[in-house]
Design an enzyme around this catalytic site. Sequence first.
Site, PDB file in Angstrom:
ATOM      1  N   SER A   1      42.380  38.560  45.385  1.00 38.11           N
ATOM      2  CA  SER A   1      42.250  39.338  43.963  1.00 38.11           C
ATOM      3  C   SER A   1      40.958  38.760  42.996  1.00 38.11           C
ATOM      4  O   SER A   1      40.528  39.373  42.165  1.00 38.11           O
ATOM      5  CB  SER A   1      43.615  39.375  42.989  1.00 38.11           C
TER       6      SER A   1
ATOM      7  N   SER B   1      48.287  46.072  38.747  1.00 34.53           N
ATOM      8  CA  SER B   1      47.952  47.296  39.793  1.00 34.53           C
ATOM      9  C   SER B   1      46.748  47.219  40.478  1.00 34.53           C
ATOM     10  O   SER B   1      45.829  47.464  40.012  1.00 34.53           O
ATOM     11  CB  SER B   1      48.245  48.641  39.051  1.00 34.53           C
TER      12      SER B   1
END
Length: 372
Positions: free
Chosen positions: A82, A182
């Site tokens: 991420s 998300s």
Amino acid sequence: MKRVLRMLVTATTAMAVIAVPSVAIAAPPGLQPELDDVVAAGSIGALAEVRGDGRVWRGSSGVAVLGTTRAMPVGGRFRIGSVTKTFVATVVLQLADERRLRLDDPVEKWLPGVVPNGRNITLRHLLNHTSGLYDYVNTIPFPPSQAFHDLRWRTWTAAEQVQRALAYPPTSETPGTTYAYSNTGYLLLGQVIEKVTGKPYGKAIERRIIKPLGLHGTEVPGTSPWIRGPHPHGYVPLESGDGWRLVDFTEMNPSLMGAGGEMISTTRDLNTFFAALLGGDLLPRRLLAEMKTPGTATKNYGLGLAWRDTACGVRAYGNDGDALAYNVWSFSTVDGRRQVTVALTPNFAGSVDGAVKAFVDKGICGRSALRS
């Protein structure tokens, strides 16, 4: 992917990993033992770069290949998960600075008909995880299930992953009000970048960030399953009999993670990137301030940028990532004078959170840690 496996795998067997330090320079007091602790807590191997007081320390601990004594490559490459999101967010903000898009543009403007309620969900909501869109990651089987391993070489498109997410109700009916992590939002942002620039989002990252900063160990691999150059092997659990065993998962199709987490980098490159970002080399001050502004009062997360308050009260900005077989944390002080990037290959037999926090705190706070 934000520690997804840690929540899914229960430790059933203690796995011994021998710490084999391998450092680029003489290890100063404080940092090597702390890095060894990261391995002892639940890693096969770990590598780090710490910058501060005009000095750079690079070190490693543990092993690069399970079952061997091969030392971790100090300058090795790894999947950053991420932390990819910070690169994507930076490109979106650069496009905003160029007035090619606005942060408060509705998704519908750029991707018409793709997202229900797209007129009320903005690019800002996608960036700070307040869109309410269901996370597509939760629709995919995960280790230690065999179903996950069967998908290892599958090529995913952002469009099909988004559709998987949209089969589920939103996590919030009112966009912009509730934080809910998300990955779906970042897949959409990747599509928006392509719509605006006419090229895949990875090409925009290469042209705008990787090449100008000379990040020679960083790439957006697309569907390429390999990690080129020196790198540690990464592993994930697989169901086996009454428990699970670790299998080598170094090579895999990274389209599974896409714009939410597919990139590969090094500790040096990540420190260089965050120094440039926080130093104003990639964004003007006003947009960097936007990046640091939380979407809600409940989470230390702005526009693709997170922050943590260290033990000494110094705030550090950056991001962390879970790329299945690789975990990474990269944080810098706002003035860029002190930076810590640590990456590891987890063994799923323990939690490394406390040890990593101690290492980051030592790197950011401990002046003596960088003195030989």
